[in-house]
Design an enzyme around this catalytic site. Structure first.
Site, PDB file in Angstrom:
ATOM      1  N   GLY B  10      -0.764  19.196   0.681  1.00 24.29           N
ATOM      2  CA  GLY B  10       0.270  20.209   0.877  1.00 24.29           C
ATOM      3  C   GLY B  10       1.657  19.614   0.852  1.00 24.29           C
ATOM      4  O   GLY B  10       1.906  18.579   1.463  1.00 24.29           O
ATOM      5  N   ALA B  11       2.565  20.270   0.134  1.00 28.03           N
ATOM      6  CA  ALA B  11       3.951  19.796   0.063  1.00 28.03           C
ATOM      7  C   ALA B  11       4.904  20.827   0.662  1.00 28.03           C
ATOM      8  O   ALA B  11       5.972  21.094   0.130  1.00 28.03           O
ATOM      9  CB  ALA B  11       4.335  19.465  -1.371  1.00 28.03           C
ATOM     10  N   GLY B  12       4.474  21.420   1.779  1.00 32.42           N
ATOM     11  CA  GLY B  12       5.383  22.266   2.548  1.00 32.42           C
ATOM     12  C   GLY B  12       6.261  21.382   3.418  1.00 32.42           C
ATOM     13  O   GLY B  12       6.396  20.179   3.169  1.00 32.42           O
ATOM     14  N   LYS B  38      -0.547  22.435  -4.817  1.00 35.23           N
ATOM     15  CA  LYS B  38      -0.928  23.461  -5.800  1.00 35.23           C
ATOM     16  C   LYS B  38       0.128  23.604  -6.896  1.00 35.23           C
ATOM     17  O   LYS B  38      -0.193  23.778  -8.063  1.00 35.23           O
ATOM     18  CB  LYS B  38      -1.032  24.768  -5.021  1.00 35.23           C
ATOM     19  N   GLU B 170      13.422  39.141  10.235  1.00 34.25           N
ATOM     20  CA  GLU B 170      14.281  38.469   9.234  1.00 34.25           C
ATOM     21  C   GLU B 170      14.219  39.200   7.894  1.00 34.25           C
ATOM     22  O   GLU B 170      15.227  39.343   7.204  1.00 34.25           O
ATOM     23  CB  GLU B 170      13.858  37.001   9.075  1.00 34.25           C
ATOM     24  N   ALA B 318       9.048  25.506  11.056  1.00 33.40           N
ATOM     25  CA  ALA B 318       9.402  24.387  10.180  1.00 33.40           C
ATOM     26  C   ALA B 318       9.913  23.209  11.003  1.00 33.40           C
ATOM     27  O   ALA B 318       9.608  22.051  10.723  1.00 33.40           O
ATOM     28  CB  ALA B 318      10.480  24.832   9.191  1.00 33.40           C
ATOM     29  N   LYS B 378      22.286  29.262  11.688  1.00 34.02           N
ATOM     30  CA  LYS B 378      21.041  29.420  10.926  1.00 34.02           C
ATOM     31  C   LYS B 378      21.148  28.682   9.590  1.00 34.02           C
ATOM     32  O   LYS B 378      20.218  28.002   9.162  1.00 34.02           O
ATOM     33  CB  LYS B 378      20.792  30.912  10.690  1.00 34.02           C
TER      34      LYS B 378
END
Lengths: 404, 404
Positions: B10-12, B38, B170, B318, B378
């Site tokens: 995973g490259a999150g 992916k 959001e 995150a 933010k």
């Protein structure tokens, strides 16, 4: 004494140019001018294929009617015309009834599907700004769906364009440039997308010089557009179109998008009047009046004029519509001032068919042009149309300056 | 001697930060690092609601993984993980099999529909870039269709958002700004569009300070967002959702668009391993390893950690994923070098929930913030996340500088 009233129906090239000319040549105290149009905006109908492909935004191809009319001289009414009573000299709209002394019918074209089954229902038509925008969104939605769906249905990405006439070819030219952008934006491999032009006639762009036609077809094929010529669409379904390849051979082309760009006719309202017409187009007198109705002028796509040199009708173009508008305005002035009307003679400067933003073919002042030069001329023609209606201000605001 | 191999799935936020840290703290001759993802791109999953609303483009919320990894130190493989064999220490993908000495599972979240009938099929989910883009195109297509259709179905323009948690609010914030733009672009009167937030719980943004919640609801209501709170969705159909208003009272809300933003769970692949888990989330050891599998690290949305102060799980953010990534990289280095691992302790700097581009609410370093100040913070949080992965170059390229 009551001032004569002039009613102009439609704010396309013909109607809006009529009004702009009338407000220029007639004094405020001479006439009452009323312009009726469905929308508060005019759109460049010769640019709609760009909005449909998504190479221009709908905003770019339209502008507010109020930007070009003089409110002191012209009353603008946003309304949809429901009936024209040429005997009673009045017009019924969804926003009231209007009487007139002179009327200019400039209601533009409608699509013609020649009774082919399913086309009305399942094929999209580049008929107006909203329809063009719908086509753009429809195509984007197909691409987004393909990209997001787990089991991918490649036929979603197929786009069938019915018709290899002027509109069909110009739309294909835009698609040829737009498809690679769409592929990039939606993560779709280019080779998954098929764009197929289906034409019943045995040729592309009938009436054009064969050398130019070859250039156009070669250009589009090099960008991956496929042609199926001499193969009429016989049916449209929710899944695609059925085409006739020979007397007993048919082929079904599955496609997520079918755009019908193969025929126009005049506005159906004409057919509800006693004015003689063919598919809602009226063979007008030499001064642009309707036969037997001397207070009715008909211009633009609803007017039919025969080119005596070729013995064929002039095509329904913006160029001719705008020239007719100028002539109709002058003839109305003549009638009001008790003078005789003048015969309208089109002054054909040429025709350029775009092949996307960067290429075109055409004949201008009798000379064949292709490539960047033709594309440049096409943009100048488009800018000139803006200039004729709204002067330099409108050209600066809406003109095409992405010149090569 | 063979170098130990590290496999990152995973490259999150979690996976990519792990790799970036590993390539910083480990020498080329020490380890083999492989990253499997992916797509060839990373996307900012905390920005997806913006791509879904159409206030950002999909391009803006993603970037090429190759931009931030060092090809000398890290091998990147684009592949979809199909199975994780923690006993055999290997991973099966659609692009081959990979063995490992250490693995970091950072596969992110999946939507959770809690078994509510029809949601899987008829509600859209802001799950990834393609799904977000699909939502944007779906909404635009509804507007274009309404505008072009003769008999107008106003319910096309209704947007139901299921969930008043962080993502739901959001997304509503973006929609509140986007709807007027859509109305202008597609010639739709603003009053025709309803945006309705449906929430099962009796409150908006559970866990947030009530004063801030009131601010958020007031802001969104002033922009025309409707709230239906304490009314669970009991069924989704192709036409809309059925909500339960009281024990025996139900209401069907017809809507062209239903977006489900009410629940996340870990990646389903976790459930196919022998690792103990709850809805695919693993209660990890203090050093982020999976219980009973000392060579398996689990971070991000698939990891479950209890905040001992509140006795509730830390939310899947995150911020925490990236801190875990840094810790996991350090702990892998420690293991390889025969040292002991360190306990991971989150360092909570605060949480800001955006209400569109121009407003937000939050708690930062223990202080409540609202309005432009919160919105500015933010954006700085978003930019900081970019900085942590790709340094100043990435911030310049992808950062949010439309600061008020």
């Amino acid at each position: 004494m009551k001032r004569p009233s002039i009613l102009v129906l439609g704010a396309g090239y013909g109607g809006l140019t009529t009004v702009v000319n009338l407000q220029k040549i007639m004094g405020t105290d001479e006439v009452d001018i009323t312009l009726i149009n469905k929308n508060e905006y005019h759109y460049e109908s010769t640019w709609l294929h760009e909005a449909a492909a998504g190479t221009m935004t709908p905003e770019q191809v339209r502008y507010d009617i109020k930007e070009v009319i003089d409110p002191v001289k012209v009353r603008f009414v946003q309304a949809t015309v429901e009936a024209i009573d040429v005997a009673g000299k009045k017009v019924l709209t969804d926003n009231g009834e209007f009487t007139y002394d002179y009327i200019v019918i400039a209601l533009g074209f409608e699509g013609e599907t020649f009774g082919i089954e399913g086309l009305d229902k399942y094929a999209l038509s580049i008929a107006n700004v909203k329809a063009a925008r719908y086509i753009r969104e429809h195509i984007e939605f197909q691409f987004a769906t393909w990209s997001a769906e787990e089991v991918k249905d490649d036929s979603r990405l197929n786009i069938v364009v019915g018709g290899a006439g002027f509109t069909g070819i110009e739309f294909l030219g835009e698609l040829a440039n737009r498809v690679p952008e769409l592929c990039k934006e939606f993560d779709v491999p280019r080779e998954k997308v098929r764009v197929i032009c289906v034409e019943a006639a045995p040729m592309v762009l009938p009436g054009f010089d064969p050398e130019l036609v070859n250039y156009a077809v070669g250009h589009l094929e090099s960008k991956g557009i496929e042609f199926s010529i001499g193969t009429p669409v016989v049916e449209a379904t929710p899944e695609g179109v059925n085409i006739k390849k020979s007397d007993d051979e048919f082929e079904f082309i599955k496609a997520g998008t079918v755009v019908w760009a193969a025929g126009v006719r005049g506005n159906r309202l004409i057919e509800t009047t006693p004015i003689e017409n063919m598919r809602a187009r009226v063979k007008v007198e030499k001064d642009l009046r309707a036969p037997a109705f001397p207070d009715v002028f008909i211009i633009g796509d609803c007017a039919l004029m025969i080119n005596e040199e070729t013995n064929r009708p002039y095509p329904p173009t913006a160029q001719i519509a705008m020239q007719q508008a100028e002539a109709a305005a002058a003839n109305i002035k003549a009638l009001i001032q008790g003078q005789t009307t003048q015969e309208f003679i089109p002054d054909l400067k040429g025709t350029v068919c775009s092949l996307g933003d960067d290429d075109a073919i055409g004949v201008v002042f009798g000379k064949k042009v292709t490539g960047k030069r033709a594309s440049f001329m096409k943009k100048m023609i488009d800018n000139r149309a803006l200039y004729m209606v709204g002067g330099p201000k409108l050209v600066i605001k809406k003109g095409k300056f992405n010149v090569l």
